[in-house]
Design a protein around this motif. Structure first.
Motif, PDB file in Angstrom:
ATOM      1  N   GLY A   8       0.845  -1.186  -0.038  1.00 13.95           N
ATOM      2  CA  GLY A   8      -0.073  -0.167   0.154  1.00 13.95           C
ATOM      3  C   GLY A   8       0.957   1.209   0.114  1.00 13.95           C
ATOM      4  N   MET A   9       0.065   2.451  -0.108  1.00 12.32           N
ATOM      5  CA  MET A   9       0.726   3.619   0.078  1.00 12.32           C
ATOM      6  C   MET A   9       1.424   3.955   1.304  1.00 12.32           C
ATOM      7  N   PRO A  10       2.831   4.486   1.279  1.00 13.03           N
ATOM      8  CA  PRO A  10       3.235   4.547   2.800  1.00 13.03           C
ATOM      9  C   PRO A  10       2.588   5.790   3.667  1.00 13.03           C
ATOM     10  N   SER A  11       2.607   5.461   4.769  1.00 17.17           N
ATOM     11  CA  SER A  11       1.992   6.318   5.730  1.00 17.17           C
ATOM     12  C   SER A  11       2.707   7.739   5.708  1.00 17.17           C
ATOM     13  N   SER A  12       1.999   8.850   6.407  1.00 21.05           N
ATOM     14  CA  SER A  12       2.578   9.976   6.689  1.00 21.05           C
ATOM     15  C   SER A  12       3.924   9.953   7.460  1.00 21.05           C
ATOM     16  N   LYS A  13       3.857   9.088   8.441  1.00 20.62           N
ATOM     17  CA  LYS A  13       5.076   8.817   9.289  1.00 20.62           C
ATOM     18  C   LYS A  13       6.056   8.301   8.675  1.00 20.62           C
ATOM     19  N   ARG A  14       5.733   7.424   7.980  1.00 21.44           N
ATOM     20  CA  ARG A  14       6.861   6.746   7.065  1.00 21.44           C
ATOM     21  C   ARG A  14       7.466   7.733   6.009  1.00 21.44           C
ATOM     22  N   LEU A  15       6.556   8.604   5.462  1.00 19.69           N
ATOM     23  CA  LEU A  15       7.301   9.585   4.563  1.00 19.69           C
ATOM     24  C   LEU A  15       8.309  10.738   5.300  1.00 19.69           C
ATOM     25  N   ILE A  16       7.542  11.080   6.565  1.00 18.59           N
ATOM     26  CA  ILE A  16       8.595  11.855   7.306  1.00 18.59           C
ATOM     27  C   ILE A  16       9.684  11.221   7.608  1.00 18.59           C
ATOM     28  N   TYR A  17       9.607   9.933   8.173  1.00 18.77           N
ATOM     29  CA  TYR A  17      10.780   9.267   8.334  1.00 18.77           C
ATOM     30  C   TYR A  17      11.955   9.042   7.322  1.00 18.77           C
ATOM     31  N   SER A  18      11.278   8.827   6.177  1.00 16.51           N
ATOM     32  CA  SER A  18      12.115   8.437   5.019  1.00 16.51           C
ATOM     33  C   SER A  18      12.673   9.934   4.530  1.00 16.51           C
ATOM     34  N   HIS A  19      12.115  10.955   4.720  1.00 19.88           N
ATOM     35  CA  HIS A  19      12.772  12.357   4.544  1.00 19.88           C
ATOM     36  C   HIS A  19      13.815  12.585   5.220  1.00 19.88           C
ATOM     37  N   ILE A  20      13.548  12.565   6.691  1.00 24.55           N
ATOM     38  CA  ILE A  20      14.645  12.487   7.671  1.00 24.55           C
ATOM     39  C   ILE A  20      16.110  11.679   7.353  1.00 24.55           C
ATOM     40  N   ALA A  21      15.674  10.393   7.038  1.00 30.10           N
ATOM     41  CA  ALA A  21      16.724   9.481   6.812  1.00 30.10           C
ATOM     42  C   ALA A  21      17.667   9.967   5.469  1.00 30.10           C
ATOM     43  N   GLU A  22      16.871  10.607   4.440  1.00 30.62           N
ATOM     44  CA  GLU A  22      17.630  10.861   3.289  1.00 30.62           C
ATOM     45  C   GLU A  22      18.353  12.184   3.490  1.00 30.62           C
ATOM     46  N   GLN A  23      17.877  12.927   4.239  1.00 25.46           N
ATOM     47  CA  GLN A  23      18.612  14.144   4.361  1.00 25.46           C
ATOM     48  C   GLN A  23      19.532  14.249   5.589  1.00 25.46           C
ATOM     49  N   GLY A  24      19.596  13.312   6.371  1.00 27.89           N
ATOM     50  CA  GLY A  24      20.546  13.164   7.436  1.00 27.89           C
ATOM     51  C   GLY A  24      20.058  14.018   8.776  1.00 27.89           C
ATOM     52  N   THR A  25      20.216  15.196   8.466  1.00 22.91           N
ATOM     53  CA  THR A  25      19.490  16.132   9.679  1.00 22.91           C
ATOM     54  C   THR A  25      18.352  17.244   9.044  1.00 22.91           C
ATOM     55  N   VAL A  26      17.474  17.417   9.820  1.00 25.35           N
ATOM     56  CA  VAL A  26      16.316  18.115   9.113  1.00 25.35           C
ATOM     57  C   VAL A  26      15.537  18.777  10.110  1.00 25.35           C
ATOM     58  N   SER A  27      15.091  20.233   9.511  1.00 24.15           N
ATOM     59  CA  SER A  27      14.251  20.801  10.740  1.00 24.15           C
ATOM     60  C   SER A  27      12.725  20.689  10.515  1.00 24.15           C
ATOM     61  N   LEU A  54      12.597   6.217  17.706  1.00 27.36           N
ATOM     62  CA  LEU A  54      12.664   6.083  16.007  1.00 27.36           C
ATOM     63  C   LEU A  54      13.695   7.280  15.590  1.00 27.36           C
ATOM     64  N   ILE A  55      13.601   8.375  16.153  1.00 29.26           N
ATOM     65  CA  ILE A  55      14.318   9.396  15.654  1.00 29.26           C
ATOM     66  C   ILE A  55      15.152  10.325  16.919  1.00 29.26           C
ATOM     67  N   LEU A  56      16.056  10.973  16.617  1.00 26.99           N
ATOM     68  CA  LEU A  56      16.413  11.844  17.802  1.00 26.99           C
ATOM     69  C   LEU A  56      16.491  13.254  17.622  1.00 26.99           C
ATOM     70  N   ALA A  57      16.239  14.134  18.596  1.00 27.24           N
ATOM     71  CA  ALA A  57      16.567  15.480  18.520  1.00 27.24           C
ATOM     72  C   ALA A  57      17.921  15.844  18.525  1.00 27.24           C
ATOM     73  N   SER A  58      18.719  16.231  17.795  1.00 27.63           N
ATOM     74  CA  SER A  58      20.203  16.032  17.631  1.00 27.63           C
ATOM     75  C   SER A  58      20.865  17.449  17.840  1.00 27.63           C
ATOM     76  N   GLY A  59      20.011  18.533  18.093  1.00 29.55           N
ATOM     77  CA  GLY A  59      20.641  19.877  18.405  1.00 29.55           C
ATOM     78  C   GLY A  59      19.688  20.822  17.693  1.00 29.55           C
ATOM     79  N   PRO A  69      15.711  26.605  15.461  1.00 33.86           N
ATOM     80  CA  PRO A  69      14.998  25.233  15.009  1.00 33.86           C
ATOM     81  C   PRO A  69      15.580  24.212  15.716  1.00 33.86           C
ATOM     82  N   ILE A  70      14.873  23.160  16.326  1.00 30.46           N
ATOM     83  CA  ILE A  70      15.347  21.663  16.569  1.00 30.46           C
ATOM     84  C   ILE A  70      15.634  20.908  15.469  1.00 30.46           C
TER      85      ILE A  70
END
Length: 400
Positions: A8-27, A54-59, A69-70
């Motif tokens: 099925g289509m990826p969830s909003s949570k999956r899309l957000i997680y994938s974008h963070i993973a692809e970018q490395g760090t993101v606001s 699942l993710i970290l607030a890294s600074g 911004p976090i």
């Protein structure tokens, strides 16, 4: 943790997680630009993902006038993945964290002793040793991705009937079930060319390639295609079909069930070995004496040794094979119009002039050149591409 078995289509949570993973760090502001969520909904989701580890607030990022911004990044310890390449010359086992950082890479030769049962036993023993070395709880292993020579039945996890394995028994092998029973980890199967292309696209994600062609030139020829970032799967999983592309209608064929004049008869390890053996027989004593081998015993490793010693006869064989591969590449490029072509395999990686000749011939025969000028590359991962892509396949199916 488990694998998502639906398409099925990826969830909003999956899309957000994938974008963070692809970018490395993101606001959060960058994530808002990429989603249709309200600010409050995204904030709640990010807080939830942080609480789940699942993710970290890294600074904090730089201020644009207000509060800094976090910044968010994936938690590398959230889960771990194995990627297993099963190929004809060698196999590779990789171990990766969530960021696809390779924590361990192990290779072994696929000789006559490497039956399916032996490969599974060897891989399972290495997995256990790797987890012990890195002090990783097996419960944190999400799964095992397997990239194998086709043809395959991906849905059933079966390697069907690949050619040219040194060991017997590689027919209708339920490789996923065998790995799962031996290790306890869920397994997913993909053909090696597709896995390699997935791995290379991940490694090149900074340049955002979307339309890619991968061609592996080794014992046989394999290919994969990606459009808009998605692997193109046909109705049959026959990654070796590129080898049956006819480039000379009255030409030879490599095997009894292959096409006459097919590309694999001109541009593969087997083709080079057979041509060298034939030339050695025709030339009488010159070639056998030079190679210190009877014609029937000439193998690829010996030809590489002669290349390093500037044997002009062997150099010409490789040049001809590379020229034919270039013609085959041009045919595929003219039909599929990729923006990036990744070339891999022993023929590409063991002799630079082979690669240079192949892409030179391809460029000369690409229609609309130079207005349309695709990028050629050996990739970022090279011999690790299949194992990485196989692990990435499991990462993409991780439940979030």
């Amino acid at each position: 943790m488990s694998l998502q078995r639906n398409n099925g289509m990826p969830s909003s949570k999956r899309l957000i997680y994938s974008h963070i993973a692809e970018q490395g760090t993101v606001s959060k502001a960058e994530l808002l630009d990429r989603s249709s969520m309200t600010s409050s909904t995204l904030t709640r989701m990010l807080d939830e993902m942080v609480s789940e580890k699942l993710i970290l607030a890294s600074g904090f990022g730089p201020s644009s006038g207000g509060r800094r911004p976090i910044l968010y990044e994936t938690n590398p310890e959230y889960g771990y993945f194995f990627g297993l390449e099963i190929s004809r010359f060698s196999s590779t086992l990789g171990f990766y964290d969530v960021r696809m950082n390779p924590m361990s890479l192990t290779r072994w030769r696929m000789d006559e002793a490497m039956t399916p049962e032996r490969v599974v036993e060897h891989a399972a023993a290495n997995m256990k040793a790797i987890l012990n070395d890195h002090k990783v709880d097996p419960e944190k292993v999400v799964g095992v991705g397997i990239g194998a020579v086709g043809p395959l039945d991906r849905e059933r996890g079966v390697i069907m009937k690949p050619r040219y394995f040194s060991s017997p028994g590689w027919v209708d092998v339920p490789i996923c079930r065998m790995i799962e029973e031996k290790t306890g980890f869920p397994a997913e199967l993909e053909n090696g060319a597709n896995a390699a292309l997935m791995g290379e696209q991940w490694a090149m994600r900074g340049s955002k390639p979307q339309h890619m062609l991968y061609v592996h030139a080794g014992v046989g020829l394999r290919s994969a295609m990606m459009s808009y970032g998605q692997i193109i799967h046909g109705s049959l999983d026959m990654e070796g079909a590129i080898g049956q592309m006819i480039i000379q209608t009255d030409g030879p064929r490599l095997n009894e069930d292959g096409n006459f004049g097919a590309l694999e008869a001109y541009a593969s390890v087997q083709a080079l070995e057979r041509l060298a053996q034939s030339r050695a027989k025709i030339s009488g004593g010159e070639w056998p004496e030079r190679l210190q081998s009877s014609p029937e015993r000439i193998r690829y490793e010996l030809l590489l040794q002669e290349l390093r010693q500037n044997n002009s006869h062997v150099e010409e064989l490789f040049r001809q094979a590379a020229s034919y591969l270039g013609i085959g590449l041009a045919n595929m490029i003219n039909m599929l119009h990729p923006e990036t072509i990744v070339l891999g395999g022993t023929l590409i990686n063991s002799y630079d002039r082979f690669y240079e000749t192949a892409i030179s011939i391809a460029r000369k025969n690409v229609y609309y050149y130079p207005e349309y000028e695709p990028v050629f590359t050996k990739g970022e991962l090279r011999e690790d591409a299949v194992a990485t892509g196989a692990a990435l396949m499991v990462w993409k199916k991780m439940s979030i």
